[in-house]
Design an enzyme around this catalytic site. Structure first.
Site, PDB file in Angstrom:
ATOM      1  N   LEU A  50      38.283  33.320  29.560  1.00 11.00           N
ATOM      2  CA  LEU A  50      37.660  34.120  30.836  1.00 11.00           C
ATOM      3  C   LEU A  50      36.869  35.322  30.565  1.00 11.00           C
ATOM      4  O   LEU A  50      36.122  35.546  31.501  1.00 11.00           O
ATOM      5  CB  LEU A  50      38.762  34.041  31.994  1.00 11.00           C
ATOM      6  CG  LEU A  50      39.613  32.718  31.981  1.00 11.00           C
ATOM      7  CD1 LEU A  50      40.619  32.801  33.352  1.00 11.00           C
ATOM      8  CD2 LEU A  50      38.476  31.970  32.939  1.00 11.00           C
ATOM      9  N   GLY A  51      37.675  35.898  29.681  1.00 10.96           N
ATOM     10  CA  GLY A  51      36.932  37.565  29.614  1.00 10.96           C
ATOM     11  C   GLY A  51      37.892  38.306  28.824  1.00 10.96           C
ATOM     12  O   GLY A  51      38.940  37.833  28.234  1.00 10.96           O
ATOM     13  N   GLY A  64      40.090  41.765  28.928  1.00  9.23           N
ATOM     14  CA  GLY A  64      40.811  42.834  29.676  1.00  9.23           C
ATOM     15  C   GLY A  64      41.286  44.103  28.744  1.00  9.23           C
ATOM     16  O   GLY A  64      40.952  43.979  27.517  1.00  9.23           O
ATOM     17  N   GLY A  65      42.064  44.824  29.303  1.00  6.64           N
ATOM     18  CA  GLY A  65      42.656  45.902  28.642  1.00  6.64           C
ATOM     19  C   GLY A  65      43.389  45.458  27.343  1.00  6.64           C
ATOM     20  O   GLY A  65      44.395  44.548  27.647  1.00  6.64           O
ATOM     21  N   GLY A  86      43.086  43.041  25.432  1.00  5.73           N
ATOM     22  CA  GLY A  86      43.101  41.515  24.820  1.00  5.73           C
ATOM     23  C   GLY A  86      42.178  40.693  25.777  1.00  5.73           C
ATOM     24  O   GLY A  86      41.523  41.210  26.618  1.00  5.73           O
ATOM     25  N   ASP A 143      44.348  52.449  36.114  1.00  2.22           N
ATOM     26  CA  ASP A 143      43.039  51.710  35.537  1.00  2.22           C
ATOM     27  C   ASP A 143      42.605  50.471  36.684  1.00  2.22           C
ATOM     28  O   ASP A 143      42.175  49.419  36.562  1.00  2.22           O
ATOM     29  CB  ASP A 143      43.243  50.880  34.266  1.00  2.22           C
ATOM     30  CG  ASP A 143      41.856  50.368  33.687  1.00  2.22           C
ATOM     31  OD1 ASP A 143      40.848  51.205  34.046  1.00  2.22           O
ATOM     32  OD2 ASP A 143      41.705  49.665  32.780  1.00  2.22           O
TER      33      ASP A 143
END
Ligand SMILES: *[C@@H]1O[C@H](CO)[C@@H](O)[C@H](O)[C@H]1NC(C)=O
Ligand SMILES: *[C@@H]1O[C@H](CO)[C@@H](O)[C@H](O)[C@H]1NC(C)=O
Ligand SMILES: *[C@@H]1O[C@H](CO)[C@@H](O)[C@H](O)[C@H]1NC(C)=O
Ligand SMILES: *[C@@H]1O[C@H](CO)[C@@H](O)[C@H](O)[C@H]1NC(C)=O
Ligand SMILES: *[C@@H]1O[C@H](CO)[C@@H](O)[C@H](O)[C@H]1NC(C)=O
Ligand SMILES: *[C@@H]1O[C@H](CO)[C@@H](O)[C@H](O)[C@H]1NC(C)=O
Ligand SMILES: *[C@@H]1O[C@H](CO)[C@@H](O)[C@H](O)[C@H]1NC(C)=O
Ligand SMILES: *[C@@H]1O[C@H](CO)[C@@H](O)[C@H](O)[C@H]1NC(C)=O
Length: 769
Positions: A473-474, A476-477, A479, A592
Site C-alpha cells: 500500500l505504501g 510508512g515511517g 517500513g 509525526d
C-alpha cells in the site's frame, strides 16, 4: 645404570638381533623376558584387539599401537609412541624397572616412549591387552593394575573407556586428534569434559571451543541425539564420561576437530558426527542467542527473549545479544519465557540442586536477580531437579527432536513482546498486562492481552502473499505497508518494519505498547503484532480509503471532500490528538502528525496512525529534548526542528499545518493573504459546496494560532477543540514560524471559482475539470 638393567638390555639385544620375520610371535602377555618386537603381535584373550608395531601411508615411521584384531580395515584406536616414532625396524616394547613400559629403537640409550612408572622389581610385572582394547601393566601376585593405556587416550574413545578428571590424582583424560591421517602425532584438537558444573563434553582446537555436548541431563548429553548407554560419574573422586556398547564401535576426533562415531558392519560406517551444521558450532550466534538450524544460516540467529542485538550493524554472530536497554528484569514485574526444545546453554557456571521441583526452581530463579534462566537438571520423567544460570547464556540452539525447554528471564514488557513459534509464555503473578492464551480470531495465533493478537510470521506472510508488491500500500515511517487478508476473510493492514533500520526496534516497541493501550474512534486500531526472527510487524485494521493525503493532494479525489466532510475530518483529528495529549491515561506526543498519517475509514472518519515516533510523557512533564529529531519537515515546529525540543505544542503546530492543508489543498502563502484580508482566496476550490465563509476563516485563524512561532503562544488541543466547536472570539495569531510555501506552483485555481452568497451562506461553484 644398575646391573639388573644391563642384564635386561643384553637379553633384549639377543631378541633384537634376530631377524623379525623368522620369529614373529602372537603373544597373550608381555613379560620382562618376552617383549614385543616389531613384527610381534600381542592379542587380547578373546582375540578382539591386537597390539604391535605399524606404520602409516608411505611413512617409514613405526608406532606401537592397538587395533581391532579381526577387522581387515585397520583402525588404530590407541598409539603409544605417537610423537616419537621408531625410524628403523628394531622397535621393541618391553617391561623394565625405569619406566615400567618403554619403547626403544635400535638406539637403546634413551627410550622413545615410556609409561613413566618406576617398578622396584620389574620381573614381578606382566602387561596384558584386555578385550576392551586397554593395555594394562599388572603386578603378578596382586593383579594390581599399576598402569593402563586407557589413562592416556589417543584420538579414539572405545566403549567403557573414560574421559574426565580423577579428582584425587589430578589425572585428566581427553582425546587428542592426530596430526594428519598418516601421522598419529599429537594434534591440536581435543575432546574432553568440562569438570566445572554439570558434566559437558567439549571439542576444542587449542583453547577455542568448537562444540559442546551437554550438559548431561539424565539420559543424554543435551544437544546429542540417538540412543546411547553412558556411564557418568560425578563424585568427589572423579568426574567422567564413558559410553557402553556391545557392538564394535569407536568415537574419534579427527584432525579438524570433528567428533565421529563409527561402527563396523562389513565396513566402518559413520553413524554420527559433531558438530552437525552451522548452529551446532559452539556459540555460533554469540551470547544470549538462539540458533535455529531449520533456517538459512544467515537468518538462523535470534536473540533470546528479553535481549536485543548488541549492535545492529554487526551480524548477530559477531556481537550476540544484550539485555534490552532500559528493560529492568530485577524486581520489576519480570517473568520467564519458555524457549521450547533447545540444547540448553553452556552450564559451566550453572548451579544444580537435585531436590528442587521445577516450580521451586522458578521461584528460586525469580528471587535472584542474577539468575538468567532455569530448567530441570534431569530431563527424565517430566523433569527432576533444578539448574539455574547466572550470566550470559551461551550456545543455545533449537534441537527439535530431543531438546529441552528453557525458561529465560525477561523484563515485564518483553513478556508481551515475544512469542515466536517456539516460545510460549510463562507468567508471573506480578506481570499485569499479558496473559497466556490460545485461540483468538485467527487460527494458530494467540491473544496476548484483551486487545492484541500475536500473529505468526506464517500467517502474515500468507495473508500478504509473501509481502508481494501487489499487496503493497505504501511506505510508512521505518517500513512498508501491505494489505492482507486473513484466513477468515478479514482485511488487515500490515506494517513491516524494515529489518536493517537500527532505529526500528525502539520505535516498534513504542508503537505496539502505545497503541495497544489506546482506544479512540479517531485513532487507528491495532489488531496485533508479530515478532519473529528479524521481523517486526504490526497488524492494523484495514482502512480501504487510504490516507488523507491521497484525497487532499489529488485533483480528482479532493472533490469528494466537501467542506462539511473536511470540517468533520478536522474535528476528528483534533479529538484524536486531544485524546493523546490529555484524555488517555498517558500523555502522548505523536511527533509525526501529517496528512499521510491520517487514515480514512469507509465513512471518511479520520484515524490518526503511525505511532512509531510517539513519546510518552510521565507525570507533570510537558516537554522533552531529543538528540534524534524525527518527523517530517514542513510539519515540524521550529523549536523541535532546530533544538530537538518537543512538547504537546509541537503536535499543535503540526495540526495547524495539517488544518491549512485540508482547507487549501496545498501549502500556500497563507500568512500573506491573511494579513491582506484575502484569506478566503486560499480555500480549496474543490470544496465545492455551500459553506459558511466565517467557519472556514475561523478554521484558518485556528490553524494560524497553531503554527505560531512560540510554543507558548499556541493553544492546547482542548482549546482547539473548543474553538472548533463554538463561536467565541478568537485571539489574533502572531506571525507564523516561517512562511508556509506552496508545494505545487500550479496550485492556484482561483480563476476557476466564483463566489456567491445565498441566505448568508457562501457557496463556491466549481467548474468541471
Ligand atoms: C633415526 O632417528 C635418529 C634419532 O632421531 C636419527 O639420529 C637417525 O638418523 C634416524 N635414522 C633414520 C634412518 O632416519
Ligand atoms: C613420560 O614422561 C615424559 C617426560 O615427562 C613425557 O613426555 C611422556 O609423555 C610421559 N609418558 C606418558 C605415557 O605419560
Ligand atoms: C617379586 O620378585 C621377587 C624376586 O624375584 C620375589 O622375592 C617377590 O616375592 C615377588 N613379589 C611378588 C609380589 O610376586
Ligand atoms: C546399558 O548398559 C547396561 C550395563 O551394561 C545394560 O544392562 C543395559 O541393557 C544397556 N542399555 C542399553 C539401552 O544398551
Ligand atoms: C536444595 O534445595 C533444597 C530444597 O529447597 C534446600 O533445602 C537445600 O538447601 C538446597 N541445597 C543447596 C546445596 O542449596
Ligand atoms: C511464500 O514463500 C515461501 C518460501 O519462499 C513459499 O514456500 C510459499 O509457497 C510462498 N507462499 C506464497 C503464498 O507465495
Ligand atoms: C471508501 O472505500 C469504500 C470501500 O472500498 C468504497 O466503497 C468507497 O467508495 C470509498 N469512499 C471514498 C470516498 O473513496
Ligand atoms: C488521483 O485519484 C484518482 C482516483 O482515485 C486516481 O486515478 C489518480 O491516479 C490519482 N492521481 C494521482 C496523481 O495520484
Amino acid at each position: 645404570m644398575s646391573s639388573s638393567i644391563e642384564a635386561f638390555i643384553q637379553i633384549l639385544l639377543l631378541f633384537l638381533l634376530l631377524p623379525s620375520s623368522i620369529c614373529q610371535l602372537h603373544l597373550d602377555a608381555l613379560t620382562p623376558d618376552r617383549p614385543i618386537r616389531d613384527g610381534d603381535v600381542l592379542v587380547s584373550n578373546k582375540q578382539i584387539f591386537a597390539l604391535g608395531f605399524f606404520s602409516l601411508g608411505n611413512s617409514q615411521h613405526r608406532y606401537a599401537g592397538v587395533w581391532y584384531n579381526k577387522i581387515p580395515e585397520k583402525a588404530f584406536v590407541w598409539v603409544a609412541n605417537r610423537d616419537n616414532p621408531v625410524n628403523d625396524s628394531y622397535g621393541v616394547l618391553s617391561i623394565n624397572g625405569d619406566g615400567g613400559l618403554v619403547i626403544h629403537g635400535k638406539d637403546l640409550s634413551t627410550p622413545l616412549w615410556s609409561a613413566n612408572v618406576t617398578l622396584s622389581s620389574p620381573h614381578n610385572f606382566t602387561a596384558k591387552l584386555l578385550d576392551t582394547g586397554n593395555l594394562v601393566l599388572l603386578e603378578d601376585g596382586s593383579q594390581r593394575v599399576v598402569w593402563e593405556g586407557f589413562d592416556y587416550p589417543s584420538d579414539t574413545l572405545l566403549p567403557s573407556m573414560k574421559i574426565g578428571l580423577n579428582r584425587r590424582s589430578g589425572l585428566e583424560k581427553h582425546l587428542t586428534s592426530w596430526k594428519s591421517k598418516d601421522d598419529p602425532g599429537t594434534g591440536s584438537c581435543t575432546c574432553g569434559i568440562n569438570p566445572m558444573g554439570v558434566l559437558q563434553l567439549f571439542l576444542r582446537k587449542g583453547r577455542e571451543a568448537l562444540w559442546r555436548g551437554g550438559p548431561w541431563t539424565g539420559h543424554r548429553l543435551s544437544g546429542t541425539a540417538g540412543d546411547y548407554n553412558s556411564s557418568i560419574v560425578n563424585n568427589e573422586d572423579e568426574i567422567s564420561f564413558a559410553y557402553l556398547d556391545s557392538e564394535i564401535t569407536r568415537m574419534v576426533i579427527d584432525e579438524s576437530g570433528i567428533l565421529q562415531g563409527f561402527t563396523w558392519k562389513d565396513q566402518w560406517i559413520k553413524f554420527y558426527s559433531y558438530p552437525t551444521g552451522w548452529c551446532d558450532s559452539y556459540g555460533q550466534c554469540g551470547p544470549n542467542t538462539n540458533c535455529d538450524p531449520a533456517k538459512d544460516y544467515r537468518l538462523s540467529c535470534t536473540c533470546l527473549p528479553g535481549f536485543e542485538s548488541k549492535s545492529p550493524r554487526l551480524s548477530l554472530g559477531e556481537g550476540g545479544c544484550i539485555r534490552k536497554a532500559e528493560a529492568s528484569a530485577c524486581q520489576n514485574g519480570e517473568g520467564f519465557v519458555k524457549v521450547a526444545s533447545v540444547k540448553i546453554p553452556d552450564s559451566s557456571t550453572a548451579r544444580v540442586n537435585m531436590s528442587m521441583s521445577l516450580e521451586m526452581c522458578r521461584q528460586k530463579c525469580l528471587m535472584d536477580c542474577s539468575c538468567t534462566a532455569y530448567t530441570s537438571a534431569d530431563d527424565r520423567g517430566g523433569g527432576i531437579g533444578c539448574m539455574t544460570w547466572h550470566g550470559d547464556l551461551m550456545d543455545t540452539r533449537i534441537f527439535s527432536d530431543v531438546g529441552q525447554d528453557l525458561y529465560v528471564r525477561v523484563d515485564a514488557t518483553s513478556i508481551g513482546m515475544r512469542r515466536q513459534n517456539k516460545y510460549s509464555f510463562d507468567l508471573t503473578a506480578g506481570s499485569t498486562y499479558f496473559e497466556e492464551a490460545t485461540g483468538g480470531l485467527v487460527p494458530d495465533d494467540s491473544r496476548i492481552n484483551s486487545e492484541l493478537l500475536l500473529f505468526h510470521l506464517n500467517t502474515v506472510a500468507t495473508a500478504t502473499n509473501n509481502f508481494s508488491i501487489e499487496n503493497k500500500l505504501g511506505e510508512g515511517g521505518f517500513g512498508s505497508i501491505y494489505k492482507g487478508i486473513l484466513y477468515d476473510g478479514k482485511e488487515i493492514a500490515v506494517k513491516r518494519l524494515s529489518k536493517f533500520s537500527g532505529q526500528g526496534v525502539e520505535e516498534f516497541k513504542n508503537e505496539v505498547l502505545l497503541i495497544a493501550k489506546l482506544q479512540h474512534r479517531n485513532l487507528v486500531k491495532i489488531l496485533g503484532c508479530c515478532f519473529e526472527d528479524e521481523e517486526k510487524i504490526l497488524i492494523y485494521e484495514y482502512l480501504p480509503n487510504k490516507s488523507l493525503d491521497c484525497f487532499i493532494f489529488n485533483e480528482t479525489r479532493r472533490a469528494l471532500l466537501s467542506w462539511t466532510r473536511r470540517f468533520e475530518i478536522i474535528l476528528g483529528i483534533a479529538r484524536g490528538l486531544l485524546y493523546l495529549h490529555e484524555d488517555s491515561r498517558l500523555r502522548i506526543i505523536h511527533r509525526d502528525l501529517k496528512a499521510s498519517n491520517v487514515l480514512l475509514d469507509n465513512s471518511l472518519n479520520p484515524k490518526i496512525a503511525d505511532f512509531g515516533m510517539a513519546r510518552i510523557f510521565r507525570g507533570e512533564q510537558t516537554e522533552a529534548n531529543t538528540n534524534r529529531v524525527v518527523g517530517t519537515y514542513g510539519y515540524m515546529s521550529p523549536e523541535y526542528a532546530m533544538e530537538g525540543l518537543f512538547s504537546i505544542k509541537s503536535d499543535v503546530y503540526s495540526f495547524g499545518v495539517l488544518l491549512l492543508e485540508i482547507i487549501t489543498g496545498k501549502r500556500m502563502l497563507v500568512w500573506e493573504l491573511w494579513k491582506e484580508g484575502r484569506a478566503v482566496e486560499i480555500i480549496d476550490s474543490s470544496i465545492g459546496e455551500c459553506y459558511l465563509v466565517s467557519e472556514i476563516i475561523r478554521c484558518i485563524q485556528i490553524a494560524l494560532l497553531c503554527v505560531q512561532e512560540f510554543a507558548t503562544d499556541r493553544p492546547t488541543m482542548s482549546a482547539v477543540v473548543s474553538m472548533l466547536n463554538n463561536d467565541a472570539a478568537l485571539p489574533s495569531p502572531r506571525r507564523p514560524a516561517f512562511l508556509l510555501k506552496t508545494m505545487s506552483p500550479s496550485g492556484d485555481s482561483s480563476s476557476n471559482r466564483g463566489v456567491c452568497s445565498v441566505n448568508g451562506v457562501t457557496c463556491t461553484i466549481v467548474e468541471a475539470r
